[in-house]
Design an enzyme around this catalytic site. Structure first.
Site, PDB file in Angstrom:
ATOM      1  N   SER A 137       0.860  -1.184   0.000  1.00 24.43           N
ATOM      2  CA  SER A 137       0.000   0.000   0.000  1.00 24.43           C
ATOM      3  C   SER A 137       0.892   1.228   0.000  1.00 24.43           C
ATOM      4  CB  SER A 137      -0.905   0.029   1.239  1.00 24.43           C
ATOM      5  OG  SER A 137      -1.537   1.302   1.380  1.00 24.43           O
ATOM      6  N   TYR A 150      -2.121  -0.640  10.258  1.00 20.94           N
ATOM      7  CA  TYR A 150      -2.214  -0.987   8.831  1.00 20.94           C
ATOM      8  C   TYR A 150      -0.933  -0.612   8.091  1.00 20.94           C
ATOM      9  CZ  TYR A 150      -3.848  -1.211   4.025  1.00 20.94           C
ATOM     10  OH  TYR A 150      -3.972  -1.520   2.691  1.00 20.94           O
TER      11      TYR A 150
END
Length: 259
Positions: A137, A150
Site C-alpha cells: 500500500s 495498517y
C-alpha cells in the site's frame, strides 16, 4: 525475468483488486484458483469467466484456512503465480485502537501472505519458475496518525518482498511488490474510508489499476506503483535507503552523542 503465467492463485478474490485481477488474467486465458471467505461471491465471479476456475473458500485469518491454501499451492495442476492480495485495515488513533483488531489485521496482512509465499516458493523453486505478487500500500511510505497498524503491516510487506527478491529472484522466480494508492473498492467501505470527501484526482479506478499492474508484471518491474509518473523517483528513494544502510552498523557512535 517476466514469467509466462498459465495458472494463478488469487487471495481476496471476491471483490476489489482481487476480482479485477481475476477478470484481467482471464482475458489472457489464465486458469484461476480464487480464494476468499465468501463462496457465493467467488462462484458468481467464476461463472463470469471463460477460463478454468477453481473456487477455494478459506478464511486466511484461521489456521484451517491457511492450511487449505498452502496445500493447493503445493498440489497439481501447478500454480505458477500467487497474488497475495487479501487484506484489510481499520483506521483510528492507536490510543483507542482495539488490540484484538490489531491482531486480526496482522494475521491477514502479515502472517497469511508470509505463509502463502513460503508455500509458493517451495513449490516453484524445484520447477525453476513462477511469480509471486505481494500487494502492499502507499501507506507503507506514509506517516499518518490513524494508520499505525495498517501502515506497519504494509511496511512489512514492502520490506519482506524486496528481501525475497534478493533471496529467490536469481533462481528463476519473479517476485513483485505491487503498491496501490487509493483505489475505489469495497476495501474502502470496510475501512470506513470516505471516498466522496477525498480529492477525486487521488482515487484510481480498480480496472485501470489492475491493467497497469499486469502490464508492470509483464515488463518485469520489481516494484510496480501504477500511479508513479517517473520511476526515477523510486530509484532515488532506494538510493537514499542504500546510503543510510551503510551507516546503521558501525563500531562507534556518531560524534553528536559525545560518547
Amino acid at each position: 525475468m517476466p514469467q509466462t503465467i498459465t495458472r494463478a492463485l488469487i487471495t481476496g478474490a471476491s471483490s476489489g483488486i482481487g476480482a479485477a485481477y481475476a477478470r484481467r488474467l482471464a482475458r489472457d486465458g489464465v486458469a484461476l484458483v480464487l480464494v476468499a471467505r465468501r463462496g457465493d461471491r467467488l462462484e458468481a465471479l467464476a461463472r463470469e469467466l471463460d477460463v478454468e476456475v477453481e473456487v477455494l473458500v478459506a478464511d486466511l485469518e484461521s489456521e484451517a484456512g491457511l492450511t487449505v491454501v498452502e496445500a493447493r499451492l503445493a498440489a497439481e495442476p501447478a500454480i505458477d503465480m500467487l497474488l497475495n492480495n487479501a487484506g484489510f485495515g481499520i483506521y483510528g488513533s492507536f490510543a483507542v485502537f482495539n488490540p484484538d483488531d490489531a491482531v486480526e489485521i496482522i494475521k491477514l496482512n502479515v502472517v497469511a501472505p508470509t505463509r502463502l509465499a513460503s508455500a509458493a516458493v517451495k513449490a516453484m523453486l524445484p520447477r525453476g519458475r513462477g511469480a509471486i505478487v505481494n500487494v502492499a500500500s502507499g501507506l507503507a511510505y506514509m506517516r499518518l496518525a490513524t494508520t499505525a497498524v495498517y501502515s506497519g503491516t504494509k511496511s512489512y510487506i514492502a520490506a519482506f518482498t524486496r528481501a525475497l527478491q534478493t533471496d529467490v529472484g536469481g533462481r528463476g522466480l519473479q517476485v513483485q511488490l505491487l503498491v496501490p494508492g487509493v483505489i475505489r473498492t469495497e476495501f474502502g467501505i470496510r475501512s470506513k474510508s470516505d471516498y466522496d470527501a477525498m480529492p477525486q484526482h487521488l482515487i484510481m479506478d480498480v480496472d485501470a489499476f489492475v491493467d497497469a499492474a499486469v502490464a508492470g508484471l509483464k515488463m518485469g518491474e520489481a516494484v510496480c506503483i501504477p500511479s508513479l509518473p517517473d520511476v526515477a523517483d523510486y530509484q532515488a528513494f532506494e538510493e537514499a535507503e542504500r546510503k543510510l544502510s551503510l551507516s546503521v552498523s558501525l563500531a562507534t557512535p556518531a560524534a553528536r552523542y559525545g560518547v
